[in-house]
Design a protein around this motif. Structure first.
Motif, short mmCIF file in Angstrom:
data_model
loop_
_atom_site.label_atom_id
_atom_site.label_comp_id
_atom_site.label_asym_id
_atom_site.label_seq_id
_atom_site.Cartn_x
_atom_site.Cartn_y
_atom_site.Cartn_z
N ASN A 206 0.80 -1.23 0.00
CA ASN A 206 0.00 0.00 0.00
C ASN A 206 0.83 1.27 0.00
OD1 ASN A 206 0.90 0.50 2.61
ND2 ASN A 206 -1.11 0.33 3.58
N TRP A 207 2.17 1.16 0.06
CA TRP A 207 3.00 2.36 0.05
C TRP A 207 3.12 2.95 -1.34
CZ3 TRP A 207 7.71 2.98 -2.54
CH2 TRP A 207 8.23 1.82 -3.15
N SER A 208 2.79 2.13 -2.36
CA SER A 208 2.76 2.62 -3.74
C SER A 208 1.64 1.90 -4.48
CB SER A 208 4.10 2.41 -4.44
OG SER A 208 4.21 1.10 -4.94
N THR A 209 1.25 2.48 -5.62
CA THR A 209 0.19 1.88 -6.43
C THR A 209 0.75 1.11 -7.61
OG1 THR A 209 -0.03 3.94 -7.70
CG2 THR A 209 -1.47 3.66 -5.78
N TYR B 219 4.74 9.08 5.66
CA TYR B 219 4.32 9.37 7.04
C TYR B 219 4.86 10.70 7.55
CZ TYR B 219 8.81 6.92 8.00
OH TYR B 219 10.13 6.51 8.02
N GLU B 220 4.80 11.73 6.71
CA GLU B 220 5.37 13.03 7.08
C GLU B 220 4.52 13.78 8.09
OE1 GLU B 220 7.99 14.28 3.20
OE2 GLU B 220 5.90 14.89 3.25
N ASN B 221 3.21 13.74 7.93
CA ASN B 221 2.33 14.54 8.79
C ASN B 221 1.42 13.69 9.65
OD1 ASN B 221 3.26 17.05 7.60
ND2 ASN B 221 2.06 16.48 5.79
N ILE B 222 1.35 12.38 9.36
CA ILE B 222 0.48 11.49 10.12
C ILE B 222 1.21 10.17 10.36
CG2 ILE B 222 -1.68 12.45 9.24
CD1 ILE B 222 -1.78 10.04 7.31
N ASN B 223 0.80 9.47 11.39
CA ASN B 223 1.22 8.08 11.52
C ASN B 223 0.42 7.26 10.53
OD1 ASN B 223 2.87 8.86 13.57
ND2 ASN B 223 1.67 7.94 15.21
N ALA B 224 1.09 6.37 9.81
CA ALA B 224 0.43 5.64 8.74
C ALA B 224 0.76 4.16 8.80
CB ALA B 224 0.84 6.21 7.38
N GLU B 225 -0.24 3.34 8.51
CA GLU B 225 -0.02 1.90 8.41
C GLU B 225 0.55 1.60 7.03
OE1 GLU B 225 -4.02 0.62 9.37
OE2 GLU B 225 -3.30 -0.23 11.25
N ILE B 226 1.76 1.07 7.02
CA ILE B 226 2.49 0.84 5.77
C ILE B 226 2.66 -0.66 5.55
CG2 ILE B 226 4.63 1.24 4.51
CD1 ILE B 226 3.04 3.78 4.98
N ALA B 227 2.41 -1.09 4.32
CA ALA B 227 2.63 -2.48 3.93
C ALA B 227 3.40 -2.51 2.61
CB ALA B 227 1.29 -3.20 3.75
N PRO B 228 4.44 -3.39 2.56
CA PRO B 228 4.98 -4.22 3.64
C PRO B 228 5.64 -3.34 4.72
CG PRO B 228 5.75 -5.00 1.49
CD PRO B 228 5.14 -3.66 1.29
N ASN C 251 2.99 -11.51 4.38
CA ASN C 251 2.22 -10.28 4.40
C ASN C 251 2.55 -9.54 5.69
OD1 ASN C 251 0.62 -10.79 1.99
ND2 ASN C 251 -0.39 -12.39 3.18
N THR C 252 2.89 -8.27 5.60
CA THR C 252 3.25 -7.50 6.79
C THR C 252 2.61 -6.13 6.73
OG1 THR C 252 5.26 -6.64 5.75
CG2 THR C 252 5.48 -8.67 7.01
N LEU C 253 2.41 -5.55 7.89
CA LEU C 253 1.80 -4.22 8.02
C LEU C 253 2.24 -3.64 9.35
CD1 LEU C 253 -0.48 -2.24 6.83
CD2 LEU C 253 -1.96 -3.35 8.51
N SER C 254 2.70 -2.40 9.35
CA SER C 254 3.09 -1.75 10.61
C SER C 254 2.78 -0.26 10.56
CB SER C 254 4.59 -1.92 10.88
OG SER C 254 4.86 -3.19 11.40
N MET C 255 2.62 0.30 11.74
CA MET C 255 2.43 1.74 11.87
C MET C 255 3.79 2.42 11.84
SD MET C 255 -0.03 3.98 12.24
CE MET C 255 -1.39 3.19 13.12
N TYR C 256 3.96 3.35 10.90
CA TYR C 256 5.17 4.17 10.84
C TYR C 256 4.82 5.58 11.32
CZ TYR C 256 7.92 0.87 8.02
OH TYR C 256 8.64 -0.21 7.57
N GLY C 257 5.72 6.17 12.09
CA GLY C 257 5.52 7.52 12.56
C GLY C 257 6.84 8.25 12.68
N ARG C 258 6.84 9.52 12.41
CA ARG C 258 8.07 10.31 12.47
C ARG C 258 8.47 10.57 13.91
NH1 ARG C 258 8.48 14.11 8.07
NH2 ARG C 258 9.22 12.14 7.26
N ASP C 259 9.74 10.42 14.18
CA ASP C 259 10.30 10.74 15.49
C ASP C 259 10.66 12.23 15.46
OD1 ASP C 259 11.64 11.04 17.84
OD2 ASP C 259 12.93 9.29 17.58
N LEU C 260 9.79 13.05 16.02
CA LEU C 260 9.97 14.50 15.94
C LEU C 260 11.12 14.99 16.79
CD1 LEU C 260 6.22 15.59 16.00
CD2 LEU C 260 7.71 15.25 14.02
N ASN C 261 11.56 14.17 17.75
CA ASN C 261 12.66 14.58 18.63
C ASN C 261 13.96 13.86 18.27
OD1 ASN C 261 10.97 16.25 20.30
ND2 ASN C 261 10.14 14.36 21.17
N TRP C 262 14.03 13.32 17.05
CA TRP C 262 15.18 12.51 16.67
C TRP C 262 16.47 13.31 16.67
CZ3 TRP C 262 18.84 12.45 12.74
CH2 TRP C 262 19.59 11.27 12.62
#
Length: 702
Positions: A367-370, A387-396, A422-433
């Motif tokens: 689902n990260w690309s069409t 996942y720049e502005n939101i946490n997003a479920e990314i597959a794989p 088949n894999t799916l995970s929530m990706y989110g930006r670490d704003l304090n990285w």
């Protein structure tokens, strides 16, 4: 005929010792490897890495007669990912901590072993267990890449060191887990470490002396210091910011293949360091040569062409997965192709002469690309992919639709067999990285590490399938699956295909299985008592066909997940048909089970402390420390855990024993490194408070 029980590693054997004549491995030997049925001379069997055997003695009709011939126990219980070599009737296999074992292929007798004495402390530099995937052979030598970064040449007859050289800077957290390759008297080796902030490269060494021939860096360094070659000067145009200060990544930790006619070496490169492109290249860019396939001249390291599977990688979508070379017809034209199924979920077919993209089709849920634009070769990304502005479920996810576990290619049926998931995970930006030179520095919040979900009803992405493994027979001409076997286990072993019409695979729950190549029907399954990650091999000695696999549960996924409670030891397992013409095969599982099917009891239950008072500052500090230093190996949940203990049920979480472990290396001999240069006493206090709070089922209120 009799059996022997030898506790130098259990060996139950039936003595038929082959001749020990030493075959000198040459360029001609390796180029013609497929013509030698009594050997397995390199990692993928041949330079094309097909993992296909023309042997047919074991086939669809008689595979039910396949029985265990011998089981040689090895001294450690960690991940076994090695493909054995088979030369002159001797199996050469590597285990955890880069140990090497020479085993008689028929009797299972341990002939010699070699321990490179890798320090337990080096485990701190690994992302995914202290594994090793195998050896290379040339002349009368074997070549080993040790976990701590050395390239070591061993005498094949005795196991004695001929020479060794350090291939990595000692002040950076590099590791080696991949198998070397040898081309025309040169040993090729890469390394790992992208999660900890290193710059990727692979190197060529003289097989006789260990002298460095050349080195190819996969990402550019500091422009002010100049570039090593024109290819890196061009690559620098695709980077922004000061990427060299945070490593860059692109490590070459696994796949290589070679075409002797074109004289081209094909190398797959890894993910960015850190993962999130915004932290390493803040103004964007493709970031060459991350997540790419490189074609180079093995004589001098000159780049001939490249193809990038995931431009500007932000997901840990490595292209270091298995590469296969073949000649097939595409759109009515015979093509010399390169095939790969990297982590990003697409199966690629490239012209290996030019790097032209011929096909790219999803082999798992994506689902990260069409899709992939065949004209530009670039993916068409979805709006939430980065996942720049939101946490997003990314597959794989970062585990990939396909990981390191090798595929196999059957040239008779023109099918590629893929051990995927088949894999799916929530990706989110670490704003304090901030760049962390002392530990994991992915730049993506570790919520992704706990974001895998099995309950489809709870997902935002309702179209995504439940997380599970699969085995697919893939038609590379049509870009689609011929058949698919759904598997409950998530992390099964690599593959072997044979002209007998079967595909062999070990499983996470401790079985060796085989499937009908045409239909996917399960035609064989036997319990081994050990979770299997590595791919099997097959060979013929004195007219008898054998199947051997290195068994041992662990690796990155296995550190935190366990599928079998059975034999807690690594082993080399060899099978053959049981029939009148081969009476030496006996079922030894019952003997082994009686003597060695012991497993460590579950940890004693932690008694809740009802008076426990939770400190919010300590809890939150401990949670951050756990996520950044411990979560890669340990869990704190209701599962059993894996090779590494589940700290929710550990009795070692009080401040005093925890300090002894993480600050003073009390368990270093068992593979748990000291964090004395990364953590201090106050950190140990915070970690202890966090873990004990979870054990007492108490968390700070909002």
């Amino acid at each position: 005929m009799h059996s022997r029980l030898i506790l130098a590693g259990l060996i139950i054997s039936y003595i038929v010792t082959p001749c020990r004549a030493q075959e000198a491995i040459t360029s001609e030997t390796l180029v013609n490897a497929d013509s030698n049925d009594s050997a397995w001379l390199s990692y993928g069997k041949n330079y094309s890495e097909t993992r296909f055997s023309p042997l047919t003695q074991i086939n669809q009709k008689n595979i039910g007669q396949l029985k265990l011939l011998n089981k040689t126990l090895l001294p450690d219980w960690r991940g076994m990912e090695a493909t054995p070599l088979l030369i002159d009737g001797v199996l050469y296999v590597t285990g955890p901590w880069s140990k090497v074992f020479a085993i008689d292929a028929v009797s299972g007798e341990l002939l010699w072993s070699y321990d490179p004495q890798v320090s337990g402390q080096t485990a701190i530099n690994g992302c995914c267990d202290v594994v090793n995937r195998g050896l290379a052979a040339w002349d009368d030598k074997l070549y080993l890449g040790s976990f701590d970064g050395r390239l070591i040449a061993l005498n094949r007859q005795s196991g004695k060191v001929s020479w060794e050289t350090n291939t990595v800077p000692e002040d950076r957290p590099y590791t080696i887990t991949g198998a070397p390759r040898v081309i025309n008297g040169a040993v090729l080796i890469g390394n790992g470490g992208a999660e900890l902030g290193v710059r990727g490269y692979f190197s060529s060494y003289d097989a006789s002396t260990g002298k460095l021939n050349w080195r190819f860096y996969t990402v550019p360094g500091n422009p002010d210091e100049g570039f090593e070659n024109a290819a890196l000067k061009d690559a620098a145009k695709t980077w922004t910011g000061e990427w060299w200060k945070v490593g860059g990544g692109g490590t070459v930790w696994d796949s290589m293949a070679y075409d002797p006619e074109l004289d081209l070496l094909y190398v797959g490169t890894g993910n960015g360091s850190p993962w999130d492109r915004n932290h390493r290249s803040p103004e964007g860019g493709d970031n060459l040569y991350l997540s790419s396939i490189l074609a180079v001249r093995p004589s001098n390291g000159e780049l001939v062409w490249h193809y990038q599977t995931t431009p500007g990688d932000s997901w840990d979508f490595t292209a270091s997965q298995h590469i296969i070379l073949a000649d097939i017809e595409i759109d009515g034209k015979q093509r010399s192709v390169l095939m790969q199924a990297p982590k990003n979920g697409y199966f690629y077919v490239l012209d290996r002469k030019t790097g032209e993209l011929l096909k790219a089709d999803p082999f798992t849920y994506v689902n990260w690309s069409t899709g992939i634009d065949l004209k530009t070769g670039r993916p068409v990304e979805t709006e939430f992919a980065r996942y720049e502005n939101i946490n997003a479920e990314i597959a794989p996810n970062y585990d990939g639709g396909h990981n390191w576990h090798p595929m196999a290619y059957d040239p008779n049926r023109e099918l590629v067999f893929i051990p995927g998931r088949n894999t799916l995970s929530m990706y989110g930006r670490d704003l304090n990285w901030k760049y962390n030179s002392q530990g994991f520095g992915t730049g993506a919040g570790w919520n992704l590490a706990i974001g895998q979900q099995d309950n489809k009803a709870d997902r935002k992405d309702a179209a995504a399938p439940v997380k599970r493994g699969f085995l697919k027979a893939w038609n590379p001409k049509k870009g689609q699956a011929v058949w698919t076997v759904e598997q409950d286990e998530f992390w099964n072993g690599g593959l072997l295909a044979t002209a007998g019409g079967v595909v062999f695979q070990g499983t996470a729950d401790g079985r060796l299985t085989a499937y009908n190549s045409e239909t996917g029907e399960l035609v064989f399954s036997t319990e081994t008592g050990i979770g299997i990650l590595a791919p099997p091999i097959t060979y013929q000695i004195n007219g008898v066909q054998y199947v051997t696999v290195a068994a041992g549960w662990g690796g990155g996924f296995g550190m935190k997940n366990l599928f079998t409670n059975k034999l807690r030891s690594n082993a080399v397992l060899t099978f053959a048909l049981q029939n009148e013409s081969n009476p030496s095969v006996n079922i030894v599982n019952e003997i082994v089970a009686k003597e060695f099917n012991r497993f460590t009891p579950a940890d004693s239950q932690v008694v809740p402390d009802l008076s426990w008072q939770v400190s919010r500052p300590l809890f939150e500090a401990g949670e951050r420390l756990f996520d950044s230093h411990c979560a890669v190996c340990h869990v704190v949940d209701d599962s059993r855990g894996g090779i590494a203990p589940n700290l929710l049920s550990s009795l070692m979480t009080a401040e005093e024993p925890l300090s002894a472990i993480i600050l003073h290396g009390a368990l270093q001999s068992r593979g748990m490194p000291s964090f004395v240069n990364k953590l201090d006493k106050s950190d140990a206090q915070a970690l202890s408070h966090y873990l004990r709070s979870l054990q007492n089922k108490k968390k700070p209120g909002k």
